[in-house]
Design a protein around this motif. Structure first.
Motif, mmCIF file in Angstrom:
data_model
loop_
_atom_site.group_PDB
_atom_site.id
_atom_site.type_symbol
_atom_site.label_atom_id
_atom_site.label_comp_id
_atom_site.label_asym_id
_atom_site.label_seq_id
_atom_site.Cartn_x
_atom_site.Cartn_y
_atom_site.Cartn_z
ATOM 1 N N LYS A 135 -30.243 -45.293 -13.967
ATOM 2 C CA LYS A 135 -29.254 -46.262 -13.496
ATOM 3 C C LYS A 135 -29.358 -47.479 -14.386
ATOM 4 O O LYS A 135 -30.439 -48.039 -14.565
ATOM 5 N N ASP A 136 -28.241 -47.871 -14.983
ATOM 6 C CA ASP A 136 -28.287 -49.018 -15.879
ATOM 7 C C ASP A 136 -28.588 -50.298 -15.115
ATOM 8 O O ASP A 136 -28.042 -50.542 -14.042
ATOM 9 N N ARG A 137 -29.460 -51.120 -15.708
ATOM 10 C CA ARG A 137 -29.730 -52.443 -15.154
ATOM 11 C C ARG A 137 -28.825 -53.427 -15.887
ATOM 12 O O ARG A 137 -28.876 -53.511 -17.118
ATOM 13 N N ILE A 138 -28.018 -54.136 -15.119
ATOM 14 C CA ILE A 138 -26.993 -54.989 -15.723
ATOM 15 C C ILE A 138 -27.260 -56.457 -15.447
ATOM 16 O O ILE A 138 -27.476 -56.849 -14.300
ATOM 17 N N ALA A 139 -27.268 -57.253 -16.512
ATOM 18 C CA ALA A 139 -27.390 -58.709 -16.380
ATOM 19 C C ALA A 139 -26.021 -59.312 -16.688
ATOM 20 O O ALA A 139 -25.375 -58.929 -17.670
ATOM 21 N N TYR A 140 -25.598 -60.234 -15.845
ATOM 22 C CA TYR A 140 -24.258 -60.827 -15.966
ATOM 23 C C TYR A 140 -24.429 -62.341 -15.998
ATOM 24 O O TYR A 140 -25.110 -62.905 -15.142
ATOM 25 N N PHE A 141 -23.841 -62.986 -17.007
ATOM 26 C CA PHE A 141 -24.020 -64.421 -17.202
ATOM 27 C C PHE A 141 -22.736 -65.176 -16.874
ATOM 28 O O PHE A 141 -21.649 -64.802 -17.339
ATOM 29 N N TYR A 142 -22.884 -66.230 -16.082
ATOM 30 C CA TYR A 142 -21.700 -67.011 -15.708
ATOM 31 C C TYR A 142 -22.106 -68.421 -15.319
ATOM 32 O O TYR A 142 -23.099 -68.624 -14.628
ATOM 33 N N ASP A 143 -21.317 -69.383 -15.779
ATOM 34 C CA ASP A 143 -21.473 -70.776 -15.363
ATOM 35 C C ASP A 143 -20.076 -71.301 -15.060
ATOM 36 O O ASP A 143 -19.207 -71.296 -15.940
ATOM 37 N N GLY A 144 -19.866 -71.730 -13.821
ATOM 38 C CA GLY A 144 -18.538 -72.195 -13.393
ATOM 39 C C GLY A 144 -17.983 -73.313 -14.257
ATOM 40 O O GLY A 144 -16.766 -73.500 -14.332
ATOM 41 N N ASP A 145 -18.861 -74.060 -14.954
ATOM 42 C CA ASP A 145 -18.379 -75.175 -15.772
ATOM 43 C C ASP A 145 -17.542 -74.731 -16.975
ATOM 44 O O ASP A 145 -16.735 -75.502 -17.472
ATOM 45 N N LYS A 197 -23.075 -57.708 -6.309
ATOM 46 C CA LYS A 197 -24.198 -57.162 -5.541
ATOM 47 C C LYS A 197 -24.928 -56.057 -6.316
ATOM 48 O O LYS A 197 -26.010 -55.639 -5.937
ATOM 49 N N LYS A 198 -24.289 -55.589 -7.389
ATOM 50 C CA LYS A 198 -24.878 -54.469 -8.149
ATOM 51 C C LYS A 198 -25.489 -54.938 -9.471
ATOM 52 O O LYS A 198 -25.879 -54.115 -10.296
ATOM 53 N N MET A 199 -25.487 -56.272 -9.704
ATOM 54 C CA MET A 199 -25.979 -56.788 -10.985
ATOM 55 C C MET A 199 -26.937 -57.931 -10.721
ATOM 56 O O MET A 199 -26.967 -58.505 -9.640
ATOM 57 N N GLU A 200 -27.696 -58.282 -11.754
ATOM 58 C CA GLU A 200 -28.474 -59.519 -11.740
ATOM 59 C C GLU A 200 -27.553 -60.602 -12.313
ATOM 60 O O GLU A 200 -27.042 -60.461 -13.430
ATOM 61 N N ILE A 201 -27.317 -61.674 -11.551
ATOM 62 C CA ILE A 201 -26.410 -62.730 -12.016
ATOM 63 C C ILE A 201 -27.250 -63.921 -12.490
ATOM 64 O O ILE A 201 -28.156 -64.357 -11.783
ATOM 65 N N TYR A 202 -26.945 -64.429 -13.683
ATOM 66 C CA TYR A 202 -27.704 -65.548 -14.240
ATOM 67 C C TYR A 202 -26.768 -66.658 -14.690
ATOM 68 O O TYR A 202 -25.661 -66.395 -15.170
ATOM 69 N N ARG A 203 -27.261 -67.873 -14.550
ATOM 70 C CA ARG A 203 -26.576 -69.007 -15.148
ATOM 71 C C ARG A 203 -27.227 -69.229 -16.506
ATOM 72 O O ARG A 203 -28.440 -69.436 -16.584
ATOM 73 N N PRO A 204 -26.482 -69.169 -17.590
ATOM 74 C CA PRO A 204 -27.120 -69.278 -18.913
ATOM 75 C C PRO A 204 -27.686 -70.676 -19.164
ATOM 76 O O PRO A 204 -27.206 -71.644 -18.594
ATOM 77 N N HIS A 205 -28.680 -70.736 -20.040
ATOM 78 C CA HIS A 205 -29.138 -72.058 -20.471
ATOM 79 C C HIS A 205 -28.110 -72.602 -21.452
ATOM 80 O O HIS A 205 -27.343 -71.841 -22.055
ATOM 81 N N LYS A 206 -28.064 -73.910 -21.605
ATOM 82 C CA LYS A 206 -27.161 -74.510 -22.604
ATOM 83 C C LYS A 206 -27.874 -74.443 -23.949
ATOM 84 O O LYS A 206 -28.961 -75.019 -24.099
ATOM 85 N N ALA A 207 -27.284 -73.747 -24.877
ATOM 86 C CA ALA A 207 -27.940 -73.556 -26.182
ATOM 87 C C ALA A 207 -28.241 -74.915 -26.815
ATOM 88 O O ALA A 207 -27.407 -75.828 -26.797
#
Length: 430
Positions: free
Chosen positions: A4-14, A45-55
């Protein structure tokens, strides 16, 4: 086959709240719309959701020139009248305007792609998604085609620390010129771009004859297409070329830019792809079971962009989405049908079978010129460069809060990985 693929999803509302200006076709708001579709279909619900760091500026300067990064950092709408020379030098203007929070916008979308690459490198996910990324036109020292920082190049540089060869695939309607140019002289990255070419179409590059130079000779592949290409001809060509590329090049990781301006009905595009046709390319690339970094890109009919990237998030999660769009904050944009499917385009397909056959033959001919799985001298992998930027105030996740506040509390991707404790002693990445 991975279980089962492990999925990371990146999102920042800004990222969705910046505004390029009236009449500008780029609408970052499409990212909020995409995210709310993802939420309404319960895909989060099926992914790990992350807020990215600001590069950090020093991270952006791993590809871009430091004076260009510094300029983006300093310029604001109120002060731009003082910088007319620099604006011209760095190509900011009508296509690439100076707007409020421009640098922060770049930091967030680039940070998402860098974080995505790091998670793949550390083998804590199999697929990483950053729909805010994919800004493939930005050059080392200048903005281009609505793109300021080339997050794709930064993500690929990150992947090259752990993989001898990285494959870049681009299905935006525009040629992925910034990424191709960055890696034009190396065999460690193969760039493959499917795009409209000719009729003075932006950016004007991407002829099948442009194949790379020096060590990179034959490692740039261009598939120039004409107006009106449809699902059948696009996916058939895509599958045969990408199969041959993967078999010949044997990449360790893949970066897939999913620009949605290749969809039928796009404000700036001229292809006839349906969302299913576009998503079929994503499904096909996923089947190689290689570490996969997926980004957005172009796309100027924003409700269709949101539909497309939500469907493709589903594809990456092996989840079929019902056609009826569930209630969400942006539901009014999807009326009157409130469905995921979009009507087919009616642009005449100018890509004859013989034209596509000729292009395919030329691409295969170029692939025959490279040795099978080119050998790359592996150097010691440098450690990740990271300046700790912790914000450990964990809020109670059960507290009721509005969506924007929730987005702000998506888990930060700042945790250290094993073996990373010596990070801060190393200031250079690549």
């Amino acid at each position: 086959m991975r279980s089962k693929d492990r999925i990371a999803y990146f999102y920042d509302g800004d990222v969705g709240s910046v505004y390029f200006g009236p009449n500008h076709p780029m609408k970052p708001h499409r990212l909020c719309m995409t995210h709310h579709l993802v939420l309404s279909y319960d895909l989060h619900k099926k992914m790990e959701i992350y807020r990215p760091h600001k590069a950090y500026p020093v991270e952006l300067a791993q590809f871009h020139s430091s004076d260009y990064v510094d300029f983006l950092h300093r310029i604001t709408p109120d002060t731009q009248h003082l910088f007319s020379n620099e604006l011209a030098k760095f190509n900011l203007g009508e296509d690439c305007p100076v707007f409020e929070n421009l640098f922060e916008f770049c930091q967030i979308y680039a940070g998402g792609t860098i974080d995505a690459a790091r998670r793949l490198n550390n083998q804590v996910c199999d697929i990483a998604i950053n729909w805010a990324g994919g800004l493939h036109h930005a050059k080392k020292c200048e903005a281009s085609g609505f793109c300021y920082i080339n997050d794709l190049v930064l993500g690929i540089l990150e992947l090259l620390k752990h993989h001898p060869r990285v494959l870049y695939i681009d299905i935006d309607v525009h040629h992925g010129d910034g990424v191709e140019e960055a890696f034009y002289f190396t065999d460690r990255v193969m760039t493959v771009s499917f795009h409209k070419y000719g009729d003075m179409f932006f950016p004007g590059t991407g002829d099948v004859k442009e194949t790379g130079e020096r060590e990179g000779k034959f490692y740039a592949i261009n598939v120039p297409l004409k107006d009106g290409i449809d699902d059948t001809s696009f996916t058939r060509l895509f599958k045969s070329i990408i199969s041959k590329v993967v078999e010949t090049y044997v990449p360790g990781a893949i970066v897939l830019q999913c620009g949605a301006d290749s969809l039928a009905g796009d404000r700036l595009g001229c292809f006839n792809l349906s969302i299913d046709g576009h998503a079929e390319c994503v499904r096909f690339v996923k089947k190689f079971n290689l570490p996969l970094l997926v980004t957005g890109g172009g796309g100027y009919t924003k409700e269709n962009v949101a539909r497309c990237w939500a469907v493709e998030t589903g594809v990456l999660l092996d989840t079929e989405l019902p056609n009826e769009i569930p209630e969400n904050e942006y539901i009014k944009y999807f009326g009157p049908e409130y469905s995921l499917r979009i009507p087919n385009g009616h642009i005449e397909n100018l890509n004859s079978k013989s034209y596509l056959g000729t292009i395919k033959m030329q691409v295969f001919e170029n692939l025959r010129c490279i040795q099978h799985a080119p050998g790359v001298q592996m150097q010691e992998v440098p450690p990740d460069f990271y300046i700790p930027d912790f914000d450990e105030d964990e809020q109670n996740p059960d507290e009721r809060m509005d969506q924007h506040t929730q987005d702000k509390h998506i888990q930060r991707d700042d945790e250290y990985y094993e073996g990373d404790h010596d990070n801060d002693q190393n200031m250079e990445d690549v």
